[in-house]
Design an enzyme around this catalytic site. Structure first.
Site, PDB file in Angstrom:
ATOM      1  N   LYS A   1       0.842  -1.194   0.000  1.00 47.30           N
ATOM      2  CA  LYS A   1       0.000   0.000   0.000  1.00 47.30           C
ATOM      3  C   LYS A   1       0.883   1.253   0.000  1.00 47.30           C
ATOM      4  O   LYS A   1       1.917   1.290   0.697  1.00 47.30           O
ATOM      5  CB  LYS A   1      -0.909  -0.036   1.225  1.00 47.30           C
ATOM      6  CG  LYS A   1      -1.941   1.077   1.324  1.00 47.30           C
ATOM      7  CD  LYS A   1      -2.801   0.856   2.553  1.00 47.30           C
ATOM      8  CE  LYS A   1      -3.850   1.928   2.757  1.00 47.30           C
ATOM      9  NZ  LYS A   1      -4.674   1.661   3.964  1.00 47.30           N
TER      10      LYS A   1
ATOM     11  N   SER B   1      -9.424   1.561   3.265  1.00 46.54           N
ATOM     12  CA  SER B   1      -8.601   2.369   2.383  1.00 46.54           C
ATOM     13  C   SER B   1      -7.566   1.573   1.589  1.00 46.54           C
ATOM     14  O   SER B   1      -6.972   2.095   0.657  1.00 46.54           O
ATOM     15  CB  SER B   1      -7.890   3.459   3.193  1.00 46.54           C
ATOM     16  OG  SER B   1      -6.971   2.885   4.132  1.00 46.54           O
TER      17      SER B   1
ATOM     18  N   SER C   1      -9.774  -1.031   7.156  1.00 44.85           N
ATOM     19  CA  SER C   1      -9.103  -0.779   5.881  1.00 44.85           C
ATOM     20  C   SER C   1      -8.345  -1.962   5.305  1.00 44.85           C
ATOM     21  O   SER C   1      -7.892  -1.911   4.177  1.00 44.85           O
ATOM     22  CB  SER C   1      -8.157   0.416   6.013  1.00 44.85           C
ATOM     23  OG  SER C   1      -8.890   1.611   6.057  1.00 44.85           O
TER      24      SER C   1
END
Length: 532
Positions: free
Chosen positions: A115, A195, A219
């Site tokens: 990420k 996210s 997330s």
């Protein structure tokens, strides 16, 4: 971050990162060509490399080609925000090590995506924001050092909800100004959740062998669940947060998103460990067994006592049906399944927001200044976004930024009291109380509902979440595919007390072996209307 309301431009950087371009048109169905390594596990890839049928350079090149064909073209998933320009060099080094008799571990030569709020040289760490587009930290995050020491090849970075979905309470999950909008690979006009949107999509679509996401509240779990993947959010303190753009020191953690429980166990074992730069990891070596792979044994559910949180059945009729099927599977595997509820559910919501806003303001400033970022405070970021409103603020605002900037310091009595209260309510008086009341090994719930349509006009019509207590308590949670709603994946969530990852992995692995519920993405353009 996905606790309140989750949080269409297109990136046009020369190596999948750089300038932003106008919003892309809705994706069209374009089924990708067959991929030679589709759905192969880390163990299967290692077996091929061990017998000389595969090497890391070939595998890394295959994933790079897959990203070009599926992420940038074809279905245009938009899950990868940038590539590591040294990926092939890293792969060649891993091959030389293997040829010389050195195999560091089960990740030797395995390509991993991270990420894009995790520092990994020589790439930028943008958190999806144009303010950090040219920010190149000088050192790897601790977890990235661990992965490289274990032999992994860092393939690149994945798109995310900008600032891990903590810029606006009215955001669109999977969108960032740098990366644009990520699409769900099962139905392309559906949302990937956030996210860790790009990590969930990339794992499911076979853009890497495995991916790493981060979570504050949902997330990892939400994007894994709605993209048909396995997501494991560890106990806070098991994986170092050093080198990760923060929201909350009391809730943040990184964790694996994979296609199987076994791969999640391998990746977690590689990332976990004590780090002097993150004091919370000092408890890990005392409390957590790090040999998670040994828990991958059939039969773990036999004799287990599982509490099912039936309030999560309300996420929709298809969710309720899938949950009933999951309960039947657990019982057939030998578990005793008992109705359970978290007695304090919903009592921490307002306090959690206060805690997150306070910790975000202070933690972000510390990260930005210590890493030499081009901005060093929330106030500077707010000003940057105002100056670049056309690119940054066209779809939604920055009210969480503004509210966080007005918060006090970490010595504020209101903050200290709220933090203590939410930990107690979600942990000892929440999950722990539910487990102890009926002598349970774990709780299960629906992770969330099916993915919703991505539509800037309606933002995120979130269907509900089963993971909030584990997130707030800092306890582990694990989501595994359990079925679908009209082809949109649904996840079964396992939750336990602190440091119970090994137990959850064992239970989850046994459930996975009984169901084999994961179905690879179909890349449909949209859903047909329901028939009466």
């Amino acid at each position: 971050m996905h606790a309140f309301r989750l949080a269409l431009t297109l990136s046009c950087l020369a190596a999948l990162a750089g300038c932003t371009a106008p919003a892309s048109a809705p994706p069209k169905t374009a089924a990708p060509a067959q991929f030679r390594y589709a759905e192969l596990t880390i163990a299967q890839l290692q077996e091929q490399m061990q017998r000389g049928a595969l090497d890391s350079r070939t595998l890394t090149r295959a994933y790079l080609d897959r990203i070009a064909q599926v992420d940038r073209a074809g279905p245009h998933l938009n899950a990868v925000i940038q590539l590591n320009p040294e990926a092939m060099t890293e792969a060649a080094l891993r091959d030389r090590e293997r040829a010389g008799g050195t195999v560091r571990g089960p990740l030797q030569g395995i390509p991993i995506l991270l990420k894009d709020n995790i520092d990994a040289t020589p790439m930028a760490t943008t958190a999806g924001s144009l303010a950090l587009r040219d920010f190149h930290p000088k050192a790897d995050a601790f977890l990235v050092k661990r992965l490289r020491e274990a032999g992994a090849v860092i393939l690149g970075k994945t798109n995310l909800s900008e600032w891990a979905n903590f810029r606006s309470s009215d955001s669109i999950s999977g969108w960032s100004a740098v990366g644009g909008q990520t699409h769900n690979p099962y139905v392309l006009d559906r949302n990937p959740c956030g996210s860790s949107a790009g990590s969930g999509v990339a794992a499911s679509a076979n853009l890497a062998a495995a991916t790493v996401g981060t979570e504050t509240d949902g997330s990892i779990i939400c994007p894994a669940a709605v993209n048909g993947a396995v997501g494991l959010k560890p106990t806070v303190g098991l994986v170092s947060r050093d080198g990760i753009v923060p929201i909350s020191w009391s809730q943040d953690t990184a964790g694996p998103i994979t296609r199987t429980v076994a791969d999640a166990a391998i990746l977690l074992a590689a990332m976990a460990g004590r780090d002097s730069a993150d004091a919370s990891t000092g408890y890990a070596t005392l409390n957590a067994p790090l040999d998670y792979v040994s828990r991958l044994r059939p039969g773990a559910l036999k004799g287990a006592r599982i509490g099912v949180v039936r309030s999560s059945f309300k996420f929709g009729p298809d969710v309720a049906k899938a949950m009933e099927g999951a309960v039947a599977t657990l019982r057939a595997a030998g578990a005793t399944v008992i109705d359970a509820e978290i007695p304090t559910a919903g009592q921490w919501d307002q306090d959690e927001l206060l805690v997150l806003k306070t910790e975000f303001k202070n933690g972000l400033a510390r990260y930005l200044t210590s890493k030499g970022a081009p901005v060093d405070s929330l106030q500077q970021l707010i000003g940057f976004n105002q100056q670049h409103a056309r690119e940054e603020l066209a779809l939604f605002g920055q009210d969480l930024f503004e509210q966080s900037a007005a918060m006090g310091g970490l010595n504020d009595p209101a903050y200290i009291q709220a933090r203590s209260r939410i930990k107690r309510l979600a942990g000892p008086e929440g999950i722990d109380a539910a487990l102890k009341a009926q002598h349970l090994d774990a709780l299960v719930a629906a992770a969330t509902g099916p993915a919703w349509r991505t539509d800037p006009a309606f933002k995120d019509p979130f269907p509900g979440a089963g993971y909030g207590a584990a997130a707030v308590a800092g306890y582990p949670s694990l989501t595994i595919p359990m079925g679908d709603s009209r082809g949109l994946p649904l996840g079964l969530l396992f939750m336990g007390t602190a440091w119970s990852e090994a137990k959850l992995i064992g239970l989850g692995y046994d459930y996975e072996q009984h169901t084999r519920a994961r179905v690879p993405p179909a890349y449909r353009a949209t859903l047909e209307p329901r028939t009466p």
